[in-house]
Scaffold this motif. Sequence first.
Motif, PDB file in Angstrom:
ATOM      1  N   ALA A  34      -4.908  -7.169  -4.329  1.00 31.08           N
ATOM      2  CA  ALA A  34      -5.845  -6.594  -3.366  1.00 31.08           C
ATOM      3  C   ALA A  34      -5.539  -5.133  -3.077  1.00 31.08           C
ATOM      4  O   ALA A  34      -6.433  -4.358  -2.713  1.00 31.08           O
ATOM      5  CB  ALA A  34      -5.814  -7.406  -2.064  1.00 31.08           C
ATOM      6  N   ALA A  35      -4.257  -4.754  -3.253  1.00 28.68           N
ATOM      7  CA  ALA A  35      -3.845  -3.369  -3.023  1.00 28.68           C
ATOM      8  C   ALA A  35      -3.949  -2.524  -4.293  1.00 28.68           C
ATOM      9  O   ALA A  35      -3.444  -1.399  -4.329  1.00 28.68           O
ATOM     10  CB  ALA A  35      -2.407  -3.335  -2.492  1.00 28.68           C
ATOM     11  N   GLY A  36      -4.591  -3.074  -5.314  1.00 28.11           N
ATOM     12  CA  GLY A  36      -4.828  -2.303  -6.534  1.00 28.11           C
ATOM     13  C   GLY A  36      -3.718  -2.367  -7.564  1.00 28.11           C
ATOM     14  O   GLY A  36      -3.717  -1.590  -8.522  1.00 28.11           O
ATOM     15  N   TRP A  37      -2.796  -3.303  -7.404  1.00 25.06           N
ATOM     16  CA  TRP A  37      -1.702  -3.445  -8.358  1.00 25.06           C
ATOM     17  C   TRP A  37      -2.094  -4.409  -9.475  1.00 25.06           C
ATOM     18  O   TRP A  37      -2.807  -5.383  -9.253  1.00 25.06           O
ATOM     19  CB  TRP A  37      -0.452  -4.003  -7.672  1.00 25.06           C
ATOM     20  N   THR A  38      -1.617  -4.131 -10.678  1.00 22.59           N
ATOM     21  CA  THR A  38      -1.648  -5.107 -11.756  1.00 22.59           C
ATOM     22  C   THR A  38      -0.423  -5.987 -11.587  1.00 22.59           C
ATOM     23  O   THR A  38       0.714  -5.503 -11.651  1.00 22.59           O
ATOM     24  CB  THR A  38      -1.613  -4.428 -13.129  1.00 22.59           C
ATOM     25  N   TYR A  39      -0.661  -7.265 -11.315  1.00 22.97           N
ATOM     26  CA  TYR A  39       0.437  -8.198 -11.049  1.00 22.97           C
ATOM     27  C   TYR A  39       0.555  -9.160 -12.230  1.00 22.97           C
ATOM     28  O   TYR A  39      -0.432  -9.740 -12.676  1.00 22.97           O
ATOM     29  CB  TYR A  39       0.165  -8.993  -9.766  1.00 22.97           C
ATOM     30  N   ARG A  40       1.772  -9.324 -12.712  1.00 24.73           N
ATOM     31  CA  ARG A  40       2.010 -10.306 -13.764  1.00 24.73           C
ATOM     32  C   ARG A  40       3.322 -11.032 -13.483  1.00 24.73           C
ATOM     33  O   ARG A  40       4.291 -10.403 -13.043  1.00 24.73           O
ATOM     34  CB  ARG A  40       2.063  -9.652 -15.140  1.00 24.73           C
ATOM     35  N   ALA A  41       3.339 -12.332 -13.709  1.00 26.00           N
ATOM     36  CA  ALA A  41       4.554 -13.128 -13.527  1.00 26.00           C
ATOM     37  C   ALA A  41       4.726 -14.033 -14.742  1.00 26.00           C
ATOM     38  O   ALA A  41       3.771 -14.330 -15.468  1.00 26.00           O
ATOM     39  CB  ALA A  41       4.460 -13.967 -12.259  1.00 26.00           C
TER      40      ALA A  41
ATOM     41  N   ASP B 298       0.835  -1.213   0.000  1.00 24.16           N
ATOM     42  CA  ASP B 298       0.000   0.000   0.000  1.00 24.16           C
ATOM     43  C   ASP B 298       0.862   1.252   0.000  1.00 24.16           C
ATOM     44  O   ASP B 298       0.602   2.203  -0.754  1.00 24.16           O
ATOM     45  CB  ASP B 298      -0.933  -0.004   1.214  1.00 24.16           C
ATOM     46  N   ALA B 299       1.899   1.265   0.847  1.00 23.59           N
ATOM     47  CA  ALA B 299       2.795   2.422   0.910  1.00 23.59           C
ATOM     48  C   ALA B 299       3.519   2.605  -0.415  1.00 23.59           C
ATOM     49  O   ALA B 299       3.701   3.736  -0.888  1.00 23.59           O
ATOM     50  CB  ALA B 299       3.804   2.236   2.038  1.00 23.59           C
ATOM     51  N   LEU B 300       3.924   1.496  -1.032  1.00 21.42           N
ATOM     52  CA  LEU B 300       4.590   1.571  -2.323  1.00 21.42           C
ATOM     53  C   LEU B 300       3.642   2.143  -3.380  1.00 21.42           C
ATOM     54  O   LEU B 300       4.044   2.926  -4.238  1.00 21.42           O
ATOM     55  CB  LEU B 300       5.050   0.168  -2.741  1.00 21.42           C
ATOM     56  N   GLY B 301       2.387   1.746  -3.295  1.00 20.93           N
ATOM     57  CA  GLY B 301       1.392   2.221  -4.253  1.00 20.93           C
ATOM     58  C   GLY B 301       1.159   3.715  -4.196  1.00 20.93           C
ATOM     59  O   GLY B 301       0.729   4.329  -5.182  1.00 20.93           O
ATOM     60  N   GLU B 302       1.450   4.330  -3.032  1.00 23.64           N
ATOM     61  CA  GLU B 302       1.253   5.772  -2.878  1.00 23.64           C
ATOM     62  C   GLU B 302       2.296   6.590  -3.629  1.00 23.64           C
ATOM     63  O   GLU B 302       2.067   7.745  -3.963  1.00 23.64           O
ATOM     64  CB  GLU B 302       1.273   6.155  -1.389  1.00 23.64           C
ATOM     65  N   VAL B 303       3.473   6.004  -3.877  1.00 16.34           N
ATOM     66  CA  VAL B 303       4.553   6.781  -4.490  1.00 16.34           C
ATOM     67  C   VAL B 303       4.836   6.371  -5.939  1.00 16.34           C
ATOM     68  O   VAL B 303       5.470   7.118  -6.681  1.00 16.34           O
ATOM     69  CB  VAL B 303       5.860   6.680  -3.668  1.00 16.34           C
ATOM     70  N   VAL B 304       4.377   5.192  -6.346  1.00 20.55           N
ATOM     71  CA  VAL B 304       4.655   4.720  -7.695  1.00 20.55           C
ATOM     72  C   VAL B 304       3.821   5.501  -8.708  1.00 20.55           C
ATOM     73  O   VAL B 304       2.751   6.038  -8.374  1.00 20.55           O
ATOM     74  CB  VAL B 304       4.365   3.201  -7.791  1.00 20.55           C
ATOM     75  N   GLY B 305       4.306   5.568  -9.935  1.00 22.95           N
ATOM     76  CA  GLY B 305       3.544   6.250 -10.979  1.00 22.95           C
ATOM     77  C   GLY B 305       2.318   5.454 -11.392  1.00 22.95           C
ATOM     78  O   GLY B 305       1.203   5.977 -11.476  1.00 22.95           O
ATOM     79  N   ARG B 306       2.540   4.169 -11.668  1.00 25.85           N
ATOM     80  CA  ARG B 306       1.452   3.248 -12.020  1.00 25.85           C
ATOM     81  C   ARG B 306       1.651   1.968 -11.218  1.00 25.85           C
ATOM     82  O   ARG B 306       2.773   1.477 -11.095  1.00 25.85           O
ATOM     83  CB  ARG B 306       1.465   2.925 -13.523  1.00 25.85           C
ATOM     84  N   ARG B 307       0.578   1.427 -10.682  1.00 28.43           N
ATOM     85  CA  ARG B 307       0.672   0.226  -9.848  1.00 28.43           C
ATOM     86  C   ARG B 307       0.739  -1.021 -10.742  1.00 28.43           C
ATOM     87  O   ARG B 307      -0.224  -1.773 -10.869  1.00 28.43           O
ATOM     88  CB  ARG B 307      -0.511   0.151  -8.888  1.00 28.43           C
ATOM     89  N   VAL B 308       1.917  -1.219 -11.317  1.00 26.25           N
ATOM     90  CA  VAL B 308       2.146  -2.378 -12.186  1.00 26.25           C
ATOM     91  C   VAL B 308       3.420  -3.072 -11.716  1.00 26.25           C
ATOM     92  O   VAL B 308       4.487  -2.455 -11.676  1.00 26.25           O
ATOM     93  CB  VAL B 308       2.287  -1.969 -13.663  1.00 26.25           C
ATOM     94  N   ILE B 309       3.314  -4.351 -11.348  1.00 27.14           N
ATOM     95  CA  ILE B 309       4.470  -5.112 -10.876  1.00 27.14           C
ATOM     96  C   ILE B 309       4.648  -6.352 -11.742  1.00 27.14           C
ATOM     97  O   ILE B 309       3.693  -7.090 -11.995  1.00 27.14           O
ATOM     98  CB  ILE B 309       4.308  -5.517  -9.384  1.00 27.14           C
TER      99      ILE B 309
END
Length: 441
Positions: free
Chosen positions: A428-435, A403-414
């Motif tokens: 759950a924290a609103g990130w687009t996650y891809r592996a 969540d804290a990381l999401g506040e400073v990142v430009g786009r929530r994509v990991i």
Amino acid sequence: MALKITVIGTGYLGATHAAAMAELGFEVLGLDVVPEKIEMLQRGEVPMYEPGLEELLRKHVAGIEGASGRLRFTMDFAEAGAFGDVHFVCVNTPQKHGEYACDMTYVDSAFASLAPHVRSGALVVGKSTVPVGSADRLARLLPDGVELAWNPEFLREGLAVNDTLHPDRIVVGVRSERAEKLLREVYATPVAEGSPFVVTDFPTAELVKTSANSFLATKISFINAMAEVCEAADGDVVKLAEALGYDDRIGKKFLRAGIGFGGGCLPKDIRAFMARAGELGADQALTFLREVDSINMRRRGHMVELAREAVGGGSFLGKRVAVLGAAFKPDSDDVRDSPALNVAGQIHLQGGQVTVYDPKGMANARRLFPTLGYADSAEEAVRGADVVLHLTEWREFRELDVDALGEVVGRRVILDGRNALDPVVWRAAGWTYRAMGRPGA
């Protein structure tokens, strides 16, 4: 009378071996030709990050208050020759420039420098990873009355101290009962604890390490090949690996798909193995290793393409890319042939603004890739980023506050290049996650 041990070469392998031999109760003299390295070790400091090694050194280095004093260092081969009953040669064997073959320059130099000074009756023990056939040649460089044995190392970076003091096996290539007896005396403590002691001839001892590394590399590339198939078929390589791992003929270790292996051992060892097999006329036996190597290198390019898709599918120009990881594996500062830095460098060369953070590998990464951007924390690295790449599976990264990381990142994509993060937590924290090798949703 207790054996006295010298360790020739005090890099990653040698420094660890010297400290461990002192811990086992031997008087030890470490030798290196690099003054700066010797000065550091004499202060009880190590030139690399390896958990527990500095503490072990400081427990035994002569001149340090409270130390046992059983471990000293020198640059003098004459002193080493006069001191030692058993001499362990632990120098590096890098890949030759422009070739697959192993560079034996440091090993040959160590033997040539030690040979005139070694006492009759002493045992010289090679621990370096060398092409099969090297021990037979090196034995002829030693004077009459001095035997050679080969005792390959099986250290895992991040676990090297434990692997030396409590090895899962001890392999010795010997030509006499006396050489075997001396090495049984050296390793009496771990053998008494249950470590298997395998006695072989020279060629077999030389082949064990390269064979083991080739098998591990093959297993890693196999699951990465399955990840490619999973992506094409919309399968999940993590679940596939879990199911495979329950088969005790296969096992679950080294079945985590990702951007592949790197470091100073696996890549150069499998290439040197192929080169040596060719020299012996057995090149067809190892042609599969070319595909193992190819799959491994292909994973890095695939991660670059995933990152390109994540920032819009066109150019990296003007895009900010955060890279979490620089070391080739966690619990190490080793950046040799690091997949993480290779990916970061490719993206940088294609115009991306890359910022890297690693808990321990920053200094080495800066020396190797000075043009990349670097940050002092994960939060600083991801600030304003269009995409975040997780490329070294440090525990710190698995425990990030998403969540804290999401506040400073430009786009929530990991993009999880190690399949080590929990997609449920990130999504759950609103990130687009891809592996790699997993469904996108």
